[in-house]
Design a protein around this motif. Structure first.
Motif, PDB file in Angstrom:
ATOM      1  N   LEU A  19       1.024  -1.262  -0.068  1.00  0.00           N
ATOM      2  CA  LEU A  19       0.045   0.085  -0.031  1.00  0.00           C
ATOM      3  C   LEU A  19       0.698   1.418   0.073  1.00  0.00           C
ATOM      4  O   LEU A  19       0.612   2.391  -0.782  1.00  0.00           O
ATOM      5  N   VAL A  20       2.115   1.336   0.769  1.00  0.00           N
ATOM      6  CA  VAL A  20       2.942   2.196   0.672  1.00  0.00           C
ATOM      7  C   VAL A  20       3.258   2.587  -0.745  1.00  0.00           C
ATOM      8  O   VAL A  20       3.416   3.798  -1.095  1.00  0.00           O
ATOM      9  N   SER A  21       3.852   1.404  -1.332  1.00  0.00           N
ATOM     10  CA  SER A  21       4.415   1.625  -2.623  1.00  0.00           C
ATOM     11  C   SER A  21       3.245   2.157  -3.656  1.00  0.00           C
ATOM     12  O   SER A  21       3.579   2.845  -4.512  1.00  0.00           O
ATOM     13  N   GLU A  22       2.223   1.768  -3.581  1.00  0.00           N
ATOM     14  CA  GLU A  22       0.977   2.171  -4.191  1.00  0.00           C
ATOM     15  C   GLU A  22       0.563   3.673  -4.074  1.00  0.00           C
ATOM     16  O   GLU A  22       0.489   4.359  -5.030  1.00  0.00           O
ATOM     17  N   THR A  23       1.059   4.126  -2.808  1.00  0.00           N
ATOM     18  CA  THR A  23       0.731   5.303  -2.461  1.00  0.00           C
ATOM     19  C   THR A  23       1.730   6.259  -3.166  1.00  0.00           C
ATOM     20  O   THR A  23       1.548   7.529  -3.711  1.00  0.00           O
ATOM     21  N   LEU A  24       3.171   5.819  -3.144  1.00  0.00           N
ATOM     22  CA  LEU A  24       4.274   6.460  -3.685  1.00  0.00           C
ATOM     23  C   LEU A  24       3.926   6.652  -5.221  1.00  0.00           C
ATOM     24  O   LEU A  24       4.306   7.644  -5.599  1.00  0.00           O
ATOM     25  N   GLY A  97       4.265   6.393   5.313  1.00  0.00           N
ATOM     26  CA  GLY A  97       3.989   5.211   6.119  1.00  0.00           C
ATOM     27  C   GLY A  97       2.359   4.939   6.324  1.00  0.00           C
ATOM     28  O   GLY A  97       1.594   5.665   6.151  1.00  0.00           O
ATOM     29  N   THR A  98       2.295   3.659   6.702  1.00  0.00           N
ATOM     30  CA  THR A  98       0.791   3.236   6.711  1.00  0.00           C
ATOM     31  C   THR A  98       0.521   2.394   7.902  1.00  0.00           C
ATOM     32  O   THR A  98       1.653   1.679   8.478  1.00  0.00           O
ATOM     33  N   PHE A  99      -0.600   2.559   8.594  1.00  0.00           N
ATOM     34  CA  PHE A  99      -0.820   1.365   9.429  1.00  0.00           C
ATOM     35  C   PHE A  99      -2.327   0.680   9.279  1.00  0.00           C
ATOM     36  O   PHE A  99      -3.292   1.451   9.018  1.00  0.00           O
ATOM     37  N   MET A 100      -2.210  -0.570   9.134  1.00  0.00           N
ATOM     38  CA  MET A 100      -3.471  -1.438   9.122  1.00  0.00           C
ATOM     39  C   MET A 100      -3.124  -2.772   9.547  1.00  0.00           C
ATOM     40  O   MET A 100      -2.122  -3.196   9.556  1.00  0.00           O
ATOM     41  N   TYR A 109      10.965   6.965  -1.605  1.00  0.00           N
ATOM     42  CA  TYR A 109      11.565   7.220  -2.880  1.00  0.00           C
ATOM     43  C   TYR A 109      11.650   8.629  -3.355  1.00  0.00           C
ATOM     44  O   TYR A 109      11.082   9.509  -3.102  1.00  0.00           O
ATOM     45  N   THR A 110      12.879   8.723  -4.046  1.00  0.00           N
ATOM     46  CA  THR A 110      13.350  10.162  -4.473  1.00  0.00           C
ATOM     47  C   THR A 110      13.025  10.283  -6.120  1.00  0.00           C
ATOM     48  O   THR A 110      13.432   9.314  -6.807  1.00  0.00           O
ATOM     49  N   PHE A 111      12.107  11.343  -6.395  1.00  0.00           N
ATOM     50  CA  PHE A 111      11.568  11.548  -7.591  1.00  0.00           C
ATOM     51  C   PHE A 111      12.367  12.789  -8.192  1.00  0.00           C
ATOM     52  O   PHE A 111      12.623  13.485  -7.272  1.00  0.00           O
ATOM     53  N   ALA A 112      12.459  12.588  -9.625  1.00  0.00           N
ATOM     54  CA  ALA A 112      12.785  13.800 -10.437  1.00  0.00           C
ATOM     55  C   ALA A 112      11.658  14.513 -10.923  1.00  0.00           C
ATOM     56  O   ALA A 112      10.621  14.083 -10.904  1.00  0.00           O
ATOM     57  N   VAL A 113      11.860  15.856 -10.804  1.00  0.00           N
ATOM     58  CA  VAL A 113      10.725  16.650 -11.121  1.00  0.00           C
ATOM     59  C   VAL A 113      11.044  17.353 -12.633  1.00  0.00           C
ATOM     60  O   VAL A 113      12.202  18.010 -12.798  1.00  0.00           O
ATOM     61  N   GLY A 114      10.584  16.550 -13.579  1.00  0.00           N
ATOM     62  CA  GLY A 114      11.003  16.781 -14.946  1.00  0.00           C
ATOM     63  C   GLY A 114      12.510  16.209 -15.190  1.00  0.00           C
ATOM     64  O   GLY A 114      12.857  15.308 -14.834  1.00  0.00           O
ATOM     65  N   LEU A 246       9.892  -6.327   1.001  1.00  0.00           N
ATOM     66  CA  LEU A 246       8.043  -6.195   1.123  1.00  0.00           C
ATOM     67  C   LEU A 246       7.482  -5.165   0.384  1.00  0.00           C
ATOM     68  O   LEU A 246       6.258  -5.185   0.058  1.00  0.00           O
ATOM     69  N   THR A 247       8.406  -4.115  -0.047  1.00  0.00           N
ATOM     70  CA  THR A 247       7.951  -3.032  -0.791  1.00  0.00           C
ATOM     71  C   THR A 247       8.426  -3.261  -2.185  1.00  0.00           C
ATOM     72  O   THR A 247       9.217  -4.240  -2.609  1.00  0.00           O
ATOM     73  N   ASP A 248       7.362  -2.609  -3.028  1.00  0.00           N
ATOM     74  CA  ASP A 248       7.663  -3.062  -4.359  1.00  0.00           C
ATOM     75  C   ASP A 248       7.793  -1.469  -5.389  1.00  0.00           C
ATOM     76  O   ASP A 248       6.904  -1.109  -5.618  1.00  0.00           O
ATOM     77  N   PHE A 249       9.238  -1.404  -5.439  1.00  0.00           N
ATOM     78  CA  PHE A 249       9.462  -0.110  -6.542  1.00  0.00           C
ATOM     79  C   PHE A 249       8.909  -0.153  -7.820  1.00  0.00           C
ATOM     80  O   PHE A 249       8.925   0.714  -8.371  1.00  0.00           O
ATOM     81  N   SER A 250       8.861  -1.398  -8.226  1.00  0.00           N
ATOM     82  CA  SER A 250       8.267  -1.430  -9.656  1.00  0.00           C
ATOM     83  C   SER A 250       7.024  -0.798  -9.685  1.00  0.00           C
ATOM     84  O   SER A 250       6.700  -0.398 -10.893  1.00  0.00           O
ATOM     85  N   ILE A 251       6.090  -0.889  -8.692  1.00  0.00           N
ATOM     86  CA  ILE A 251       4.721  -0.315  -8.798  1.00  0.00           C
ATOM     87  C   ILE A 251       4.912   1.268  -8.865  1.00  0.00           C
ATOM     88  O   ILE A 251       4.303   1.984  -9.753  1.00  0.00           O
ATOM     89  N   ILE A 252       6.259   1.606  -8.312  1.00  0.00           N
ATOM     90  CA  ILE A 252       6.379   3.412  -8.402  1.00  0.00           C
ATOM     91  C   ILE A 252       6.991   3.522  -9.826  1.00  0.00           C
ATOM     92  O   ILE A 252       6.583   4.544 -10.486  1.00  0.00           O
TER      93      ILE A 252
END
Ligand code: MF3
Ligand code: CO
Length: 256
Positions: A19-24, A97-100, A109-114, A246-252
């Motif tokens: 869920l964190v990966s999907e949120t990112l 971060g999530t809690f459930m 994750y670090t993103f580039a802007v343009g 447990l995290t999936d960067f490929s989703i991002i």
């Protein structure tokens, strides 16, 4: 005290970190020049709640938002603001971060802007690769220092500064459990890694000097020399067959 997790508990931690990966990924889809970090925080909070979880950072030791959003020289723990407007060429580290279901997810994750400068692109790539180098050491029988040394050695090969003041951690029912997982250290030292441990590895790597300062807002950490910094984090379970991320960067990465 280190809490070992059962297979069932690891699956709940995976659910959170997916869920964190999907949120990112959702945040990544909205990163562009002109957007404010406050808008990104709202998008993440809505997304997390719509998926039956709550933002784990909100209210944590008084933290006022769902994400930490750290732009350029801000290393970590940047507070989302309607005054921080992203512009072409920025890099933006987003920590979520999530809690459930009784467990926590925590990844960044670090993103580039343009388009970003080539040297900044390299900082991002090396920081992510340092995370992968550390992760490869996350196996039963190794020690935390094996992870730390792998991260540090790789980042320093490029002349980068490895932040000392903050570190990774165990992850479970609480966001910060034992052991601490520094991004610098010596092979063969530190706590023994055992099957069932779940840890967050999170290199914070500076293009320039490793020194950081803490801003007046009580949260934001920035580089002392004001050069950019990158941050990637994921959760890893130590399993019989080695590291289980447990995290999936490929989703991002599919989203951006
Ligand atoms: N994700 C951060 C960490 O890995 C914690 C965020 S601090 C908070 O330690 F206060 F925002 F929660
Ligand atoms: Co963390």
């Amino acid at each position: 005290m280190i809490f070992l997790k059962t297979d069932e508990e690891i699956e709940l931690l995976r659910e959170n970190n997916i869920l964190v990966s999907e949120t990112l990924a959702e945040v990544g889809r909205h990163i562009r020049p002109g957007v404010t970090t406050k808008e990104l925080d709202r998008i993440a909070e809505d997304f997390i709640r719509a998926h039956g979880a709550v933002p784990a950072f909100l209210g944590y030791q008084g933290y006022p938002a769902s994400l930490c959003i750290s732009v350029n020289e801000h290393v970590v723990h940047g507070i989302p603001s309607d005054k921080i407007v992203l512009k072409e060429g920025d890099i933006v580290s987003v920590d979520c971060g999530t809690f459930m279901k009784g467990f926590v997810g925590d990844s960044a994750y670090t993103f580039a802007v343009g388009e970003v400068a080539e040297e900044v692109r390299q900082l991002m790539e090396v920081t992510k690769e340092a995370l992968y180098k550390g992760t490869a050491q996350a196996k039963a029988g190794n020690r935390v220092g094996d992870i730390s040394a792998a991260v540090q050695e790789y980042a320093e090969k490029f002349g980068y500064g490895v932040v000392r003041e903050l570190e990774g951690h165990g992850l479970g029912r609480k966001m910060h459990e034992d052991p601490g997982v520094p991004n610098y250290g010596a092979r063969g030292r530190g706590p023994l890694l055992k099957e069932g441990m779940v840890i967050c590895i999170e290199p914070m790597i500076n293009m320039g000097n490793k020194a950081v300062v803490f801003e007046e807002d009580g949260w934001t950490v920035r580089t002392r020399d004001r050069k950019p910094s990158a941050h990637y984090e994921f959760a890893v379970a130590i399993r019989k067959n080695g590291p289980d991320v447990l995290t999936d960067f490929s989703i991002i990465e599919k989203a951006i």
